[in-house]
Design an enzyme around this catalytic site. Structure first.
Site, PDB file in Angstrom:
ATOM      1  N   ASP A  37       0.848  -1.188   0.000  1.00 45.13           N
ATOM      2  CA  ASP A  37       0.000   0.000   0.000  1.00 45.13           C
ATOM      3  C   ASP A  37       0.884   1.238   0.000  1.00 45.13           C
ATOM      4  O   ASP A  37       2.021   1.205   0.480  1.00 45.13           O
ATOM      5  CB  ASP A  37      -0.907  -0.004   1.233  1.00 45.13           C
ATOM      6  N   ASP A  53       4.127   1.598  -4.597  1.00 37.87           N
ATOM      7  CA  ASP A  53       3.376   2.469  -5.484  1.00 37.87           C
ATOM      8  C   ASP A  53       3.148   1.704  -6.780  1.00 37.87           C
ATOM      9  O   ASP A  53       4.087   1.427  -7.524  1.00 37.87           O
ATOM     10  CB  ASP A  53       4.179   3.749  -5.748  1.00 37.87           C
ATOM     11  N   ASN A  80      -5.876  -5.455  -5.829  1.00 39.01           N
ATOM     12  CA  ASN A  80      -7.001  -4.666  -5.345  1.00 39.01           C
ATOM     13  C   ASN A  80      -6.780  -3.156  -5.413  1.00 39.01           C
ATOM     14  O   ASN A  80      -7.748  -2.399  -5.418  1.00 39.01           O
ATOM     15  CB  ASN A  80      -7.308  -5.071  -3.894  1.00 39.01           C
ATOM     16  N   TYR A 145     -13.888   5.728 -15.006  1.00 38.67           N
ATOM     17  CA  TYR A 145     -13.795   4.591 -14.084  1.00 38.67           C
ATOM     18  C   TYR A 145     -14.272   3.309 -14.759  1.00 38.67           C
ATOM     19  O   TYR A 145     -13.633   2.257 -14.664  1.00 38.67           O
ATOM     20  CB  TYR A 145     -14.624   4.883 -12.836  1.00 38.67           C
TER      21      TYR A 145
END
Length: 251
Positions: A37, A53, A80, A145
């Protein structure tokens, strides 16, 4: 349940929301889990954590190699990490299109590419990508998106075909609107947060938002050795939004 005992998993974007729920569920069911993360500071044991990243190939390769080294290998990758975007096709400039595509699509490419050499050594190798209902239903104000999630769906199918012969299963989950911190921020920014939440709830046949733990359970199923015959599948976790068209309730 200990069906993940002895398995090693990496979850990207695992510090919050769906990723955090997934990481905690896999760990509770016996897996060693490393969260990758941008801000992993809130991640606590038994989870392991590394900063990564997904828009930077070197960062991804370094973190993935370190995670696999620390855990002694890799069996499961949960792709994810992702970001949202609002607007019609007119509303976002080229820079924003490149930014969101870089995270949501190329981020998964980079992570999978770094994970594959490790997954090939596993007897229970699985990749699960977090896709979206936006890949299969036209949602207003979500052009950018939706384009990224449509790409994730197609990428999942192509990867499943490419790697089935190596014993690596690739599937995705298609959540509906999930009650996560990101949705919370969108609602906070709305002119009328209560009305906006009511509208999001109303479009899901179950009459409520999806919970992160419900998506995590679907991811865990697809990642589990129990789903050994399942690959190239998109599992909807959307409160019936994709498949049900209900008659309006008479007032």
């Amino acid at each position: 349940m200990t069906d993940f005992e002895g398995l090693r998993a990496v979850v990207t974007g695992g510090a919050s929301g769906i990723g955090r729920a997934t990481a905690e569920l896999l760990a509770a069911r016996g897996a060693q889990v490393t969260v990758l993360d941008l801000a992993p500071d809130t991640v606590a044991k038994p989870l392991l954590a590394r900063r990564a990243d997904v828009t930077d190939d070197t960062s991804v390769r370094t973190a993935l190699a370190a995670a696999a080294g620390e855990m002694g290998g890799l069996d499961i990758l949960v792709n994810n990490a992702g970001i949202g975007a609002q607007g019609t096709v007119e509303d976002n400039d080229d820079a924003e299109w490149h930014r969101v595509l870089d995270v949501n699509v190329l981020g998964m490419v980079r992570t999978a590419r770094a994970a594959l050499p490790h997954l090939r050594a596993s007897r229970h190798a699985a990749i699960v990508n977090t896709c979206s209902i936006a890949a299969t239903a036209g949602l207003p104000g979500r052009a950018l998106y939706s384009a990224t999630k449509g790409a994730v769906l197609s990428l999942t199918l192509a990867m499943a075909a490419d790697h089935v012969g190596e014993g690596i299963r690739v599937n995705c989950v298609n959540p509906g609107t999930v009650d996560t911190p990101w949705i919370g921020r969108l609602l906070d920014a709305a002119d009328d947060p209560a009305a906006e939440r009511a509208a999001l709830v109303a479009r899901q046949p179950t009459g409520r938002l999806v919970r992160a733990d419900e998506v995590a359970a679907a991811i865990a199923y697809l990642a589990s050795p129990a789903a050994g015959a399942t690959t190239g599948t998109a599992l909807a976790v959307d409160g019936g939004m994709q498949g049900l068209l209900l008659r309006p309730v008479a007032s």
